[in-house]
Design a protein around this motif. Structure first.
Motif, PDB file in Angstrom:
ATOM      1  N   SER A 437       0.711  -1.291   0.081  1.00  0.00           N
ATOM      2  CA  SER A 437      -0.132   0.049   0.038  1.00  0.00           C
ATOM      3  C   SER A 437       0.778   1.075  -0.128  1.00  0.00           C
ATOM      4  O   SER A 437       2.128   1.227   0.461  1.00  0.00           O
ATOM      5  CB  SER A 437      -0.827   0.152   1.250  1.00  0.00           C
ATOM      6  N   TYR A 614      -5.384  -7.053  -2.714  1.00  0.00           N
ATOM      7  CA  TYR A 614      -6.402  -6.502  -3.603  1.00  0.00           C
ATOM      8  C   TYR A 614      -7.004  -5.104  -2.591  1.00  0.00           C
ATOM      9  O   TYR A 614      -7.536  -4.326  -3.507  1.00  0.00           O
ATOM     10  CB  TYR A 614      -7.378  -7.440  -3.585  1.00  0.00           C
ATOM     11  N   GLY A 615      -7.064  -5.391  -1.407  1.00  0.00           N
ATOM     12  CA  GLY A 615      -7.719  -4.263  -0.623  1.00  0.00           C
ATOM     13  C   GLY A 615      -6.614  -2.946  -0.628  1.00  0.00           C
ATOM     14  O   GLY A 615      -7.113  -1.825  -0.758  1.00  0.00           O
ATOM     15  N   GLY A 617      -4.418  -2.611  -3.333  1.00  0.00           N
ATOM     16  CA  GLY A 617      -4.965  -1.850  -4.467  1.00  0.00           C
ATOM     17  C   GLY A 617      -6.022  -1.051  -4.722  1.00  0.00           C
ATOM     18  O   GLY A 617      -5.899  -0.021  -5.224  1.00  0.00           O
ATOM     19  N   LYS A 618      -7.011  -1.465  -4.019  1.00  0.00           N
ATOM     20  CA  LYS A 618      -8.385  -0.520  -4.300  1.00  0.00           C
ATOM     21  C   LYS A 618      -8.260   0.569  -3.418  1.00  0.00           C
ATOM     22  O   LYS A 618      -8.564   1.846  -3.879  1.00  0.00           O
ATOM     23  CB  LYS A 618      -9.601  -1.337  -3.673  1.00  0.00           C
ATOM     24  N   LEU A 619      -7.364   0.614  -2.151  1.00  0.00           N
ATOM     25  CA  LEU A 619      -7.513   1.811  -1.496  1.00  0.00           C
ATOM     26  C   LEU A 619      -6.570   2.792  -2.050  1.00  0.00           C
ATOM     27  O   LEU A 619      -6.612   4.113  -2.014  1.00  0.00           O
ATOM     28  CB  LEU A 619      -6.678   1.380  -0.188  1.00  0.00           C
ATOM     29  N   ASN A 620      -5.282   2.406  -2.833  1.00  0.00           N
ATOM     30  CA  ASN A 620      -4.396   3.287  -3.531  1.00  0.00           C
ATOM     31  C   ASN A 620      -5.168   3.616  -4.489  1.00  0.00           C
ATOM     32  O   ASN A 620      -5.000   4.851  -5.045  1.00  0.00           O
ATOM     33  CB  ASN A 620      -3.329   2.289  -4.154  1.00  0.00           C
ATOM     34  N   GLU A 621      -6.003   2.922  -5.341  1.00  0.00           N
ATOM     35  CA  GLU A 621      -6.672   3.527  -6.645  1.00  0.00           C
ATOM     36  C   GLU A 621      -7.768   4.500  -5.799  1.00  0.00           C
ATOM     37  O   GLU A 621      -7.845   5.641  -6.702  1.00  0.00           O
ATOM     38  CB  GLU A 621      -7.766   2.640  -6.909  1.00  0.00           C
ATOM     39  N   ALA A 622      -8.418   4.452  -4.833  1.00  0.00           N
ATOM     40  CA  ALA A 622      -9.057   5.648  -4.304  1.00  0.00           C
ATOM     41  C   ALA A 622      -8.510   6.675  -3.907  1.00  0.00           C
ATOM     42  O   ALA A 622      -8.938   7.935  -4.002  1.00  0.00           O
ATOM     43  CB  ALA A 622      -9.706   5.020  -3.117  1.00  0.00           C
TER      44      ALA A 622
END
Length: 669
Positions: A437, A614-615, A617-622
């Motif tokens: 992250s 995966y979590g 990656g999603k937080l980084n994307e946000a």
């Protein structure tokens, strides 16, 4: 009447033969590994606090009528922070005592450096680092008392009272990146209380590692207490049928387990003490350690030894419930160990409670720790149910004998299989999440830039012309622009100054910082490393701890898997003998043993680690950031090496399997 417990326990331990001795050695080995790992992590936590306290003197605490001026500045070389403490004795004031690590207060023009910085100054060209400090025929050395780590880069520079480096411009706050990296004040001593930005978060991150590793160590100690459980149950059931009371059975087991656990835990603790000089070379945060920083003290030393011993003892005694209540059923091996649906219900209910409790606002450390322990406890309760169902599901589709045998073992004794991999399952999510992250602010857009803060826009235009000349003379290719005061998204953060876009990589950036230093002596030039330090320090420490936790979890899990595999061979020798008599090849039995661990390891531990990635990656994307590819590679390498180590540990008991099944007719009897 004298109790027969002690002599009978001693007699049974001596007469248990090679099998009993092997189980006891395996249990002691597990206790040793658990004690060693916990002491290392506790040492990292307590040592981090000691290191952080050693940096507090560098950030000045203002006093009235001070005797000297102290200024803190931070510069970077090779992406590593260099802490610069500038000191100036005020005229007509009392003499200021020497700062920690120095014998005298530095005179004007004197430069003292840490051993690591002295080595770097000698190795790098003067145009990349030495030019940032006053010219000196020789450098003094900062002693260990003034350093948090032998690898820390620190300089103490003596200045004149009117020098720009100790002027009001050195107070920091010129940009929104200065938090914790610049300060100035009049002082009369060096009793500061504000820890350095680069050490302040170390203890909290290390404490996270202790919490994450706590459960794997508990698992290992519990597994150690259950080593040889089948043999012990049969032996104690016979004694129970012969007239021994439940209290005597429990006392005998507790006495034997406590002796074995104490011997093992003490061995692991002594190994930790003996390896302290080697452990001090393991880098964390700002670098390695001074050996004394990693000594936990006699209280923690004794607490860990007694704690591991108690865990092993309680685990061994907890296995006796069936022996005490139904010795005949144990003797006949009529003890199915299936799990019930209530585990799933409790797990879902606990997750719902954690979700509602954590979503209502800020929680203090005690509440967060309670919720984390609750999550661990419910996951521990839920894990065997998942293993049980996994074994049943895969058993329906098994096409090979080894897979069928492995899945039957998973469903027959899911708790044993869960104990082997539970530590990795619980640590996998945290390691997968924090290692990749990038939760801090993204300063990638400032890469290859160097900023110089000036007093005003007019000075900035003049400084830009000087910067072009200095960079050209140094052979640095760069585009120099004047920053806009209304541009708060630039590297200057809305302050007046100059920005140089440098080509050529890290060496050229370090050269640019060095040659531009004379433009604004009060506020040294800085790069994107300076801008992103506040966020990168915290996330970097957590990522380090997460990888270290996963690695140590693999050490614990490897020990647990290897010891459990060896103990299972001894406990199941009768079952293996019957299977050999039925015509089952030895290689099929061996493959079944390996798959019994591989299946839950890949599905559960691999699944939670992938969920963490995966979590993240999603937080980084946000947040508009990207996954840390370096952390991802480290995670993959750690997982691969750890998995290979676990398979090697399981395979190490293959000769034992061959030996106990060498005469299947006698083994079956």
């Amino acid at each position: 009447m004298r109790s027969p417990v002690l002599p009978l326990t001693w007699h049974l331990a001596r007469s248990s033969g090679r099998r009993g001795l092997q189980s006891q050695l395996l249990a002691a080995g597990a206790a040793a590994v658990g004690a060693f790992v916990m002491l290392v992590m506790i040492a990292a936590t307590t040592g981090s606090a000691v290191r952080a306290d050693r940096t507090a003197w560098r950030t000045p605490d203002p006093v009235e009528h001070g005797t000297a001026v102290q200024a803190l500045a931070t510069t970077y070389v090779r992406h590593e922070p260099v802490t610069v403490v500038s000191l100036a004795q005020l005229p007509d004031r009392a003499r200021t005592p020497a700062p920690p690590g120095l014998e005298v207060f530095p005179k004007q023009g004197e430069v003292y450096v840490s051993p690591a910085l002295a080595e770097l100054l000698h190795r790098l060209p003067a145009g990349q680092l030495a030019g940032r400090f006053p010219k000196s025929a020789s450098y003094g050395t900062i002693g260990a008392a003034g350093l948090a780590s032998p690898d820390e880069l620190v300089a103490v520079v003596g200045r004149a009272p009117g020098a720009a480096a100790v002027s009001s411009a050195a107070e920091g706050g010129a940009t929104w990146y200065d938090i914790g990296q610049a300060a100035r004040a009049e002082v009369s001593g060096f009793s500061g209380t504000r820890r350095s930005l680069f050490t302040d978060s170390d203890q909290a991150a290390a404490l996270l590692g202790v919490v994450l590793l706590g459960m794997p160590v508990v698992v290992l100690a519990s597994a150690a207490g259950r080593l040889g459980a089948a043999r012990r149950e049969q032996r104690l059931a016979a004694l129970r049928l012969a007239g021994a009371t439940p209290r005597q059975i429990i006392a005998m087991t507790a006495l034997e387990a406590a002796a074995v656990g104490l011997a093992g835990a003490l061995t692991g603790a002594l190994a930790y003490a003996a390896l302290l000089p080697a452990l001090a070379h393991i880098p964390y945060g700002i670098g390695g350690w001074y050996t004394g920083q990693l000594w936990v003290g006699t209280d923690w030393f004794a607490a860990v030894v007694l704690g591991v011993t108690a865990l092993l003892t309680v685990s061994a005694v907890s296995m006796l419930r069936q022996v005490a209540t139904s010795p005949l059923g144990v003797a006949q091996e009529a003890n199915p160990r299936r799990t019930r649906m209530i585990r799933l219900v409790l797990f879902v209910g606990a997750l719902g409670y954690i979700w509602t409790s954590s979503g209502g606002g800020q929680l203090d450390k005690r509440q967060l720790l309670t919720l984390l322990l609750l999550f661990y406890g419910t996951f521990w309760l839920f894990g065997p149910w998942v293993v049980d169902r996994l074994g049943r599901l895969l058993g329906r589709f098994a096409r090979r004998p080894a897979t069928l045998l492995a899945t039957r073992r998973l469903s027959d004794d899911p708790r044993s299989a869960w104990r082997t991999v539970s530590g990795l399952v619980l640590a996998g999510f945290a390691a997968g999440f924090f290692s990749v992250s990038m939760l801090g602010g993204d300063t990638g857009q400032y890469r290859d830039q160097v900023a110089v803060v000036t007093a005003d826009a007019g000075t900035a235009r003049h400084a830009a012309a000087q910067a072009r000349t200095l960079l050209h003379r140094a052979g640095v290719t760069a585009t120099v622009t004047v920053g806009r005061e209304d541009d708060f998204d630039s590297l200057l953060g809305g302050s007046p100054g100059v920005i140089a876009q440098v080509s050529g990589g890290t060496d050229r950036i370090d050269t640019a910082v060095t040659v531009l230093t004379p433009l604004a002596p009060g506020t040294p030039p800085y790069s994107s490393d300076y801008a992103g330090a506040t966020d990168s320090v915290v996330t970097g420490r957590i990522a380090q701890v997460s990888i270290a936790t996963l690695a140590l979890s693999f050490v614990v899990a490897t020990a647990s898997a290897g010891l459990t595999a060896a103990a299972n061979v001894l406990d199941r020798r009768r079952v293996y003998g019957l299977l050999r008599l039925a015509g089952t090849p030895l290689r099929v039995l061996d493959r079944a043993r390996v798959r019994e661990t591989v299946v839950p390891l890949v599905v559960l531990a691999g699944g939670t680690t992938a969920m963490g990635v995966y979590g993240a990656g999603k937080l980084n994307e946000a947040f508009g950031t990207t996954i840390d590819t370096t952390g991802l590679l480290q995670l993959a390498a750690c997982a691969l090496l750890g998995a290979l180590a676990m398979f090697a540990a399981i395979s190490a008991s293959r000769p034992l399997l061959r030996r106990v099944t060498a005469d299947p007719a006698q083994t079956a009897d």
